[in-house]
Structures are given as structure tokens and as C-alpha cells.
Design a protein around this motif. Sequence first.
Motif, mmCIF file in Angstrom:
data_model
loop_
_atom_site.group_PDB
_atom_site.id
_atom_site.type_symbol
_atom_site.label_atom_id
_atom_site.label_comp_id
_atom_site.label_asym_id
_atom_site.label_seq_id
_atom_site.Cartn_x
_atom_site.Cartn_y
_atom_site.Cartn_z
ATOM 1 N N UNK A 83 0.832 -1.212 0.000
ATOM 2 C CA UNK A 83 0.000 0.000 0.000
ATOM 3 C C UNK A 83 0.865 1.260 0.000
ATOM 4 N N UNK A 84 2.049 1.182 0.616
ATOM 5 C CA UNK A 84 2.960 2.336 0.572
ATOM 6 C C UNK A 84 3.457 2.540 -0.859
ATOM 7 N N UNK A 85 3.850 1.440 -1.519
ATOM 8 C CA UNK A 85 4.308 1.545 -2.918
ATOM 9 C C UNK A 85 3.209 2.105 -3.824
ATOM 10 N N UNK A 86 1.987 1.657 -3.582
ATOM 11 C CA UNK A 86 0.869 2.143 -4.398
ATOM 12 C C UNK A 86 0.682 3.650 -4.212
ATOM 13 N N UNK A 87 0.879 4.127 -2.986
ATOM 14 C CA UNK A 87 0.734 5.568 -2.731
ATOM 15 C C UNK A 87 1.837 6.360 -3.415
ATOM 16 N N UNK A 88 3.044 5.808 -3.435
ATOM 17 C CA UNK A 88 4.162 6.486 -4.100
ATOM 18 C C UNK A 88 3.919 6.520 -5.609
ATOM 19 N N UNK A 89 3.517 5.374 -6.162
ATOM 20 C CA UNK A 89 3.354 5.290 -7.619
ATOM 21 C C UNK A 89 2.077 5.975 -8.098
ATOM 22 N N UNK A 90 1.009 5.859 -7.337
ATOM 23 C CA UNK A 90 -0.276 6.383 -7.792
ATOM 24 C C UNK A 90 -0.553 7.814 -7.377
ATOM 25 N N UNK A 91 0.008 8.220 -6.245
ATOM 26 C CA UNK A 91 -0.329 9.546 -5.717
ATOM 27 C C UNK A 91 0.868 10.475 -5.604
ATOM 28 N N UNK A 92 2.013 10.038 -6.095
ATOM 29 C CA UNK A 92 3.191 10.905 -6.089
ATOM 30 C C UNK A 92 3.740 11.199 -4.706
ATOM 31 N N UNK A 93 3.495 10.290 -3.764
ATOM 32 C CA UNK A 93 4.017 10.471 -2.412
ATOM 33 C C UNK A 93 5.543 10.375 -2.440
ATOM 34 N N UNK A 94 6.226 11.313 -1.784
ATOM 35 C CA UNK A 94 7.686 11.313 -1.804
ATOM 36 C C UNK A 94 8.342 11.325 -0.438
ATOM 37 N N UNK A 95 7.560 11.438 0.603
ATOM 38 C CA UNK A 95 8.140 11.428 1.952
ATOM 39 C C UNK A 95 7.058 11.037 2.975
ATOM 40 N N UNK A 96 7.468 10.917 4.221
ATOM 41 C CA UNK A 96 6.548 10.462 5.264
ATOM 42 C C UNK A 96 5.377 11.428 5.466
ATOM 43 N N UNK A 97 5.650 12.704 5.406
ATOM 44 C CA UNK A 97 4.582 13.682 5.612
ATOM 45 C C UNK A 97 3.483 13.499 4.561
ATOM 46 N N UNK A 98 3.907 13.341 3.312
ATOM 47 C CA UNK A 98 2.932 13.142 2.236
ATOM 48 C C UNK A 98 2.232 11.797 2.366
ATOM 49 N N UNK A 99 2.979 10.769 2.788
ATOM 50 C CA UNK A 99 2.373 9.451 2.953
ATOM 51 C C UNK A 99 1.255 9.504 3.990
ATOM 52 N N UNK A 100 1.480 10.250 5.041
ATOM 53 C CA UNK A 100 0.491 10.328 6.119
ATOM 54 C C UNK A 100 -0.731 11.148 5.733
ATOM 55 N N UNK A 101 -0.651 11.852 4.616
ATOM 56 C CA UNK A 101 -1.853 12.509 4.092
ATOM 57 C C UNK A 101 -2.774 11.477 3.440
ATOM 58 N N UNK A 102 -2.211 10.312 3.096
ATOM 59 C CA UNK A 102 -2.981 9.275 2.411
ATOM 60 C C UNK A 102 -3.366 8.124 3.322
ATOM 61 N N UNK A 103 -2.611 7.883 4.375
ATOM 62 C CA UNK A 103 -2.926 6.768 5.268
ATOM 63 C C UNK A 103 -2.398 7.051 6.661
ATOM 64 N N UNK A 104 -3.021 6.366 7.610
ATOM 65 C CA UNK A 104 -2.607 6.494 9.000
ATOM 66 C C UNK A 104 -1.468 5.524 9.251
#
Length: 57
Positions: free
Chosen positions: A13-34
Motif C-alpha cells: 500500500x505504501x508503494x501504491x501511494x508512491x506510484x499512484x499519488x506521487x508520495x515522496x516522503x513520510x509527511x505526504x504518505x500520512x496525508x494518504x494513510x494512517x
Amino acid sequence: MFVCMCYGVTDKSIRAAVQGNGVGNMRELREHMELGSQCGKCIQMAQQIIDQTIIDD
Ligand code: FES
């Protein structure tokens, strides 16, 4: 594989967020998931997966 046990977040799910939503760091990742806000043990691993996914793409 579970990266964050506290919130049940997988490496997939982390990889999907990076590839699908352009997540590039922890702060951005936490905008998509807890994750990371309970024990914090997963933060380093999650960051590594983000970095590795960006390199691999
Ligand atoms: Fe992610 Fe505990 S394993 S906050």
C-alpha cells in the motif's frame, strides 16, 4: 508484508501511494494513510520503502 503493525499498513500500500499519488516522503504518505503515530517503529522502514520505490521507478 506489514510495515506498520499498529495500523496494519503493508509495503504494497505504501508503494501504491508512491506510484499512484506521487508520495515522496513520510509527511505526504500520512496525508494518504494512517501510520507511524502510535509506536513510531515503522517510520524508518516506511521511509526506506518510499525511497526505494522512487529509485526503482
Ligand atoms: Fe507503525 Fe507502530 S508500527 S506506529
